[in-house]
Design an enzyme around this catalytic site. Structure first.
Site, short mmCIF file in Angstrom:
data_model
loop_
_atom_site.label_atom_id
_atom_site.label_comp_id
_atom_site.label_asym_id
_atom_site.label_seq_id
_atom_site.Cartn_x
_atom_site.Cartn_y
_atom_site.Cartn_z
N ASP A 127 4.69 -20.49 4.90
CA ASP A 127 4.33 -20.23 6.29
C ASP A 127 5.29 -19.15 6.82
O ASP A 127 6.50 -19.26 6.64
CB ASP A 127 4.46 -21.52 7.11
CG ASP A 127 3.77 -21.43 8.46
OD1 ASP A 127 4.09 -20.48 9.22
OD2 ASP A 127 2.93 -22.27 8.77
N GLN A 160 -4.38 -27.16 16.07
CA GLN A 160 -4.83 -26.26 15.00
C GLN A 160 -5.03 -24.86 15.55
O GLN A 160 -5.74 -24.67 16.54
CB GLN A 160 -6.15 -26.77 14.39
CG GLN A 160 -6.59 -25.96 13.17
CD GLN A 160 -7.88 -26.46 12.54
OE1 GLN A 160 -8.61 -27.25 13.15
NE2 GLN A 160 -8.17 -26.00 11.34
N HIS A 179 -5.92 -26.56 6.26
CA HIS A 179 -4.64 -26.39 5.56
C HIS A 179 -3.75 -27.60 5.78
O HIS A 179 -3.85 -28.29 6.79
CB HIS A 179 -3.92 -25.12 6.03
CG HIS A 179 -3.78 -25.00 7.51
ND1 HIS A 179 -4.81 -24.59 8.32
CD2 HIS A 179 -2.74 -25.27 8.33
CE1 HIS A 179 -4.41 -24.59 9.58
NE2 HIS A 179 -3.16 -25.02 9.61
N HIS A 216 0.22 -28.60 6.00
CA HIS A 216 1.60 -28.12 6.11
C HIS A 216 2.52 -29.03 5.28
O HIS A 216 2.38 -30.26 5.34
CB HIS A 216 2.12 -28.23 7.55
CG HIS A 216 1.41 -27.39 8.56
ND1 HIS A 216 1.92 -26.20 9.01
CD2 HIS A 216 0.23 -27.55 9.21
CE1 HIS A 216 1.12 -25.68 9.93
NE2 HIS A 216 0.07 -26.48 10.06
#
Ligand code: AMP
Ligand code: ZN
Length: 141
Positions: free
Chosen positions: A33, A96, A102, A104
């Protein structure tokens, strides 16, 4: 692989924009990220586009989950982190911001001050029981 043209994660999957790739297999991709909430914060996506948990295929979900486990092990080995949160947001109200499913992986340390935990407060058992019955009745095979 079905891609959505204005989806940033589809573009990462297609190699059209760069990422710090950690791992990929046929159905999923893991990358760092670029706005980390803690050191080692990374993301796992199914390669097939789907906005959220309710939209993705079971195969995409399973692939992302297995890749999350594999990458979590590597993150822990690398950072010797005390803990890891797996976070997965669905919908704007849940925070979101990228509408491609996705997961995390967020490394945690004791007393790191991250505002992601909540106090344990006993619920109303009767209300929980009623809700459980309603949800059970809505579970489909
Ligand atoms: P969420 O708020 O759960 O939708 O999380 C989206 C995450 O994607 C955020 O943590 C962003 O920092 C991250 N993100 C957005 N664009 C990129 C990018 N190009 N490369 C890596 N991570 C990204
Ligand atoms: Zn996408």
């Amino acid at each position: 692989m079905h891609a959505v043209s204005d989806c940033i994660f589809c573009k990462i999957v297609a190699g059209e924009i760069p990422c710090f790739k950690l791992y990929e297999n046929e159905e999923s991709l893991a990358f760092m990220d670029i706005n980390p909430v803690s050191s080692g914060h990374c993301l796992i996506v199914p390669k097939q586009h789907g906005a959220d948990l309710l939209a993705i295929s079971d195969a995409g979900l399973c692939a992302a989950a297995c890749t999350a486990k594999k990458v979590a092990r590597a993150v822990k080995a690398t950072l010797d982190t005390r803990g890891l949160n797996l976070l997965q947001c669905n919908g704007e109200a849940a925070g979101q911001s990228v509408l491609h499913f996705h997961i995390h992986i967020i490394p945690r340390e004791m007393d790191d001050g991250m505002a992601m935990n909540w106090d344990i407060v006993p619920g109303d058992m009767a209300a929980i029981g009623v809700l459980a019955e309603q949800i059970r009745n809505n579970i489909e095979d």
